[in-house]
Design an enzyme around this catalytic site. Structure first.
Site, PDB file in Angstrom:
ATOM      1  N   THR A 142       3.569  -1.705   4.066  1.00  0.00           N
ATOM      2  CA  THR A 142       2.642  -2.841   4.185  1.00  0.00           C
ATOM      3  C   THR A 142       1.952  -3.065   2.848  1.00  0.00           C
ATOM      4  OG1 THR A 142       0.856  -1.399   4.969  1.00  0.00           O
ATOM      5  CG2 THR A 142       2.200  -2.482   6.665  1.00  0.00           C
ATOM      6  N   SER A 143       2.539  -2.519   1.775  1.00  0.00           N
ATOM      7  CA  SER A 143       1.875  -2.607   0.477  1.00  0.00           C
ATOM      8  C   SER A 143       2.391  -3.797  -0.347  1.00  0.00           C
ATOM      9  CB  SER A 143       2.030  -1.293  -0.279  1.00  0.00           C
ATOM     10  OG  SER A 143       1.153  -1.277  -1.361  1.00  0.00           O
ATOM     11  N   ASP A 156       5.788  -5.301   6.305  1.00  0.00           N
ATOM     12  CA  ASP A 156       4.967  -6.517   6.347  1.00  0.00           C
ATOM     13  C   ASP A 156       5.124  -7.276   5.036  1.00  0.00           C
ATOM     14  OD1 ASP A 156       2.871  -8.162   7.587  1.00  0.00           O
ATOM     15  OD2 ASP A 156       1.569  -7.428   5.977  1.00  0.00           O
ATOM     16  N   HIS A 163       3.698 -10.651   6.118  1.00  0.00           N
ATOM     17  CA  HIS A 163       2.489 -10.408   5.308  1.00  0.00           C
ATOM     18  C   HIS A 163       1.223 -10.822   6.069  1.00  0.00           C
ATOM     19  CE1 HIS A 163       1.479  -9.611   0.860  1.00  0.00           C
ATOM     20  NE2 HIS A 163       0.426  -9.318   1.611  1.00  0.00           N
ATOM     21  N   GLN A 164       1.061 -10.232   7.235  1.00  0.00           N
ATOM     22  CA  GLN A 164      -0.102 -10.562   8.061  1.00  0.00           C
ATOM     23  C   GLN A 164      -1.053  -9.388   8.247  1.00  0.00           C
ATOM     24  OE1 GLN A 164       2.226 -11.160  11.982  1.00  0.00           O
ATOM     25  NE2 GLN A 164       0.398 -10.078  12.687  1.00  0.00           N
ATOM     26  N   PHE A 204      -3.353  -8.170   6.542  1.00  0.00           N
ATOM     27  CA  PHE A 204      -4.759  -8.427   6.163  1.00  0.00           C
ATOM     28  C   PHE A 204      -5.458  -9.362   7.144  1.00  0.00           C
ATOM     29  CE2 PHE A 204      -4.762 -12.920   4.979  1.00  0.00           C
ATOM     30  CZ  PHE A 204      -3.397 -13.174   4.974  1.00  0.00           C
TER      31      PHE A 204
HETATM   32  P1  NAD Z   1      -6.416   1.201  -3.597  1.00  0.00           P
HETATM   33  O1  NAD Z   1      -6.482   0.779  -5.020  1.00  0.00           O
HETATM   34  O2  NAD Z   1      -7.683   1.571  -2.900  1.00  0.00           O
HETATM   35  O3  NAD Z   1      -5.410   2.441  -3.452  1.00  0.00           O
HETATM   36  C1  NAD Z   1      -4.163   2.489  -4.089  1.00  0.00           C
HETATM   37  C2  NAD Z   1      -3.867   3.939  -4.377  1.00  0.00           C
HETATM   38  O4  NAD Z   1      -2.548   4.002  -4.909  1.00  0.00           O
HETATM   39  C3  NAD Z   1      -4.833   4.551  -5.425  1.00  0.00           C
HETATM   40  O5  NAD Z   1      -5.401   5.737  -4.907  1.00  0.00           O
HETATM   41  C4  NAD Z   1      -3.932   4.826  -6.608  1.00  0.00           C
HETATM   42  O6  NAD Z   1      -4.311   5.979  -7.330  1.00  0.00           O
HETATM   43  C5  NAD Z   1      -2.581   5.025  -5.914  1.00  0.00           C
HETATM   44  N1  NAD Z   1      -1.461   4.905  -6.824  1.00  0.00           N
HETATM   45  C6  NAD Z   1      -1.334   4.147  -7.945  1.00  0.00           C
HETATM   46  N2  NAD Z   1      -0.138   4.364  -8.522  1.00  0.00           N
HETATM   47  C7  NAD Z   1       0.494   5.285  -7.760  1.00  0.00           C
HETATM   48  C8  NAD Z   1       1.761   5.928  -7.839  1.00  0.00           C
HETATM   49  N3  NAD Z   1       2.606   5.676  -8.854  1.00  0.00           N
HETATM   50  N4  NAD Z   1       2.090   6.802  -6.876  1.00  0.00           N
HETATM   51  C9  NAD Z   1       1.231   7.096  -5.865  1.00  0.00           C
HETATM   52  N5  NAD Z   1       0.016   6.518  -5.732  1.00  0.00           N
HETATM   53  C10 NAD Z   1      -0.341   5.623  -6.678  1.00  0.00           C
HETATM   54  O7  NAD Z   1      -5.656   0.040  -2.835  1.00  0.00           O
HETATM   55  P2  NAD Z   1      -5.686  -0.257  -1.270  1.00  0.00           P
HETATM   56  O8  NAD Z   1      -6.827  -1.167  -0.969  1.00  0.00           O
HETATM   57  O9  NAD Z   1      -5.534   1.007  -0.503  1.00  0.00           O
HETATM   58  O10 NAD Z   1      -4.362  -1.129  -1.130  1.00  0.00           O
HETATM   59  C11 NAD Z   1      -3.077  -0.552  -1.321  1.00  0.00           C
HETATM   60  C12 NAD Z   1      -2.067  -1.653  -1.472  1.00  0.00           C
HETATM   61  O11 NAD Z   1      -1.969  -2.361  -0.224  1.00  0.00           O
HETATM   62  C13 NAD Z   1      -2.462  -2.752  -2.481  1.00  0.00           C
HETATM   63  O12 NAD Z   1      -2.024  -2.411  -3.778  1.00  0.00           O
HETATM   64  C14 NAD Z   1      -1.800  -3.980  -1.966  1.00  0.00           C
HETATM   65  O13 NAD Z   1      -0.573  -4.144  -2.656  1.00  0.00           O
HETATM   66  C15 NAD Z   1      -1.507  -3.663  -0.491  1.00  0.00           C
HETATM   67  N6  NAD Z   1      -2.170  -4.593   0.440  1.00  0.00           N
HETATM   68  C16 NAD Z   1      -1.408  -5.226   1.343  1.00  0.00           C
HETATM   69  C17 NAD Z   1      -2.007  -6.090   2.264  1.00  0.00           C
HETATM   70  C18 NAD Z   1      -1.205  -6.818   3.327  1.00  0.00           C
HETATM   71  O14 NAD Z   1      -1.708  -7.758   3.931  1.00  0.00           O
HETATM   72  N7  NAD Z   1       0.008  -6.393   3.622  1.00  0.00           N
HETATM   73  C19 NAD Z   1      -3.388  -6.297   2.211  1.00  0.00           C
HETATM   74  C20 NAD Z   1      -4.135  -5.599   1.268  1.00  0.00           C
HETATM   75  C21 NAD Z   1      -3.523  -4.743   0.375  1.00  0.00           C
END
Ligand code: NAD
Length: 340
Positions: A232-233, A258, A295-296, A298
């Site tokens: 979901t990232s 997602d 992509h839902q 959020f």
């Molecule tokens: P965050 O910044 O709080 O956490 C991201 C973590 O990833 C950090 O702890 C960082 O150190 C770690 N990281 C960075 N590079 C890395 C690597 N090479 N290997 C392992 N870990 C690594 O971000 P978050 O708020 O937890 O969000 C995570 C991701 O979720 C965002 O980057 C975004 O892409 C995705 N996201 C998706 C949705 C959605 O609707 N699907 C919504 C929000 C965020």
């Protein structure tokens, strides 16, 4: 400030308009995605507000800088779609919404996991057709399984906590230590250990050059047979062709996503009367053990309110010359990496 707001749907317009009552910006909404082709729409606007699949590359930034662009306001956490170096060179500030509701994304991830594992998506259709057979619907107990969480930031740590609640043995990997990991009873391990020992793996790191195709044919080959993958990232973290190959052999036992590498041409639109031209995506949809949402993760009331409020506050702070804590710069990103 005059703001050109791209990739807007009815719900975006509603939340942003309501939040703007206390800011008074002049918002002009465009349904179009921001691309090089649509960029002329944003000319003469000092601020442009964009979402996950808008493309703010060097060419677009250069074009818009020549027409007065000063601020790019992302209404999301990720900033992989903005060329930060070019923005800095052109004197354009980039702001984002770092945290709106990590719970929204974490809860959706778990919804995907439970639905995929217990075949809820298949059961739903069957029961509506009067088919009460259980063949093909068997799942597994999450209790006692080993779950791997890659990225223990705001969302990943919640996932780890929820999975601990299910009785999973939770392994985590992050390039930066999070003391919460031990506090909740999860274990921080190397990426190799996590990959080879987990029954399910959930991705919560950002998309960066280092994480692009982190899940690929080699890493899939090292995973337990039948591993369940959750993403979901960001789509680009997973090599979709490699996962499809794994699904065909059974090495990958299930996939719930997602986000998708090439989602920009698909997601957020009603394409139900169109032919899908993306053969890789079409192939994914043929697997009974693949679950896709568009992509839902959020998309909750709370998250939408927070996204709108923070986006507009960011623009207000930049306009008034106040130091905005949500500014993203290359330096900030590098410093964070070096601090690890
Ligand atoms: P965050 O910044 O709080 O956490 C991201 C973590 O990833 C950090 O702890 C960082 O150190 C770690 N990281 C960075 N590079 C890395 C690597 N090479 N290997 C392992 N870990 C690594 O971000 P978050 O708020 O937890 O969000 C995570 C991701 O979720 C965002 O980057 C975004 O892409 C995705 N996201 C998706 C949705 C959605 O609707 N699907 C919504 C929000 C965020």
């Amino acid at each position: 400030m005059r703001v050109a707001v791209f990739s807007t749907k009815k719900y975006d317009r509603e939340f942003l308009t309501a939040a703007n009552d206390s800011h008074g910006h002049s918002l002009e909404f465009f349904e179009a995605r921001l691309t090089k082709a649509s960029a002329p729409l944003a000319r003469e606007f000092p601020a442009v507000c964009i979402f996950v699949n808008d493309v703010m590359d060097e060419a677009t930034l250069t074009d818009l800088a020549q027409h007065g662009l000063r601020v790019v306001a992302l209404r999301c956490a990720g900033f992989n779609n903005v060329d930060l170096s070019a923005a800095a060179r052109l004197g354009i500030q980039v702001v984002r919404v770092p945290a709106y509701s990590p719970h929204a994304v974490a809860e959706h991830t778990i919804a995907l996991l439970l639905a995929l594992n217990r075949r809820i998506h298949r059961a739903f259709s069957r029961v509506r057709e009067g088919n009460f057979s259980l063949d093909g619907l068997m799942g597994f107990d999450l209790h006692g399984k080993t779950a791997g969480v890659i990225g223990t930031g705001r969302i990943g740590i919640l996932i780890a906590q929820i999975l601990k609640g299910f009785g999973c043995n939770v392994l985590t990997f992050d390039v930066q230590q999070n003391s919460e990991v031990e506090r909740i009873g999860a274990q921080s391990v190397s990426l190799d250990e996590l990959i080879s020992q987990s029954d399910l793996i959930s991705l919560h790191c950002p998309l960066t050059p280092e994480t692009h195709h982190l899940i690929n044919s080699e890493s899939i080959g090292q995973m337990k047979r039948g591993v369940v993958l959750l993403n979901t990232s960001r789509g680009g973290i997973v090599d979709t062709d490699a996962v499809i190959a794994g699904l065909k052999t059974g090495q990958v036992g299930g996939l719930a996503i997602d986000v998708y590498e090439e989602e920009a041409d698909l997601f957020f639109e009603d394409l139900s009367s169109e032919v899908i031209h993306d053969d890789v995506f079409a192939r994914l949809l043929t697997f009974p053990n693949v679950l896709v949402t568009g992509h839902q993760a959020f998309f909750t009331q709370e998250a939408m309110e927070q996204i709108a409020a923070t986006t507009l506050s960011n623009i207000t702070e930049i306009e008034s010359g106040t130091d905005c804590p949500n500014t993203v710069t290359v330096d900030k990103v590098l410093n964070k990496t070096q601090a690890r």
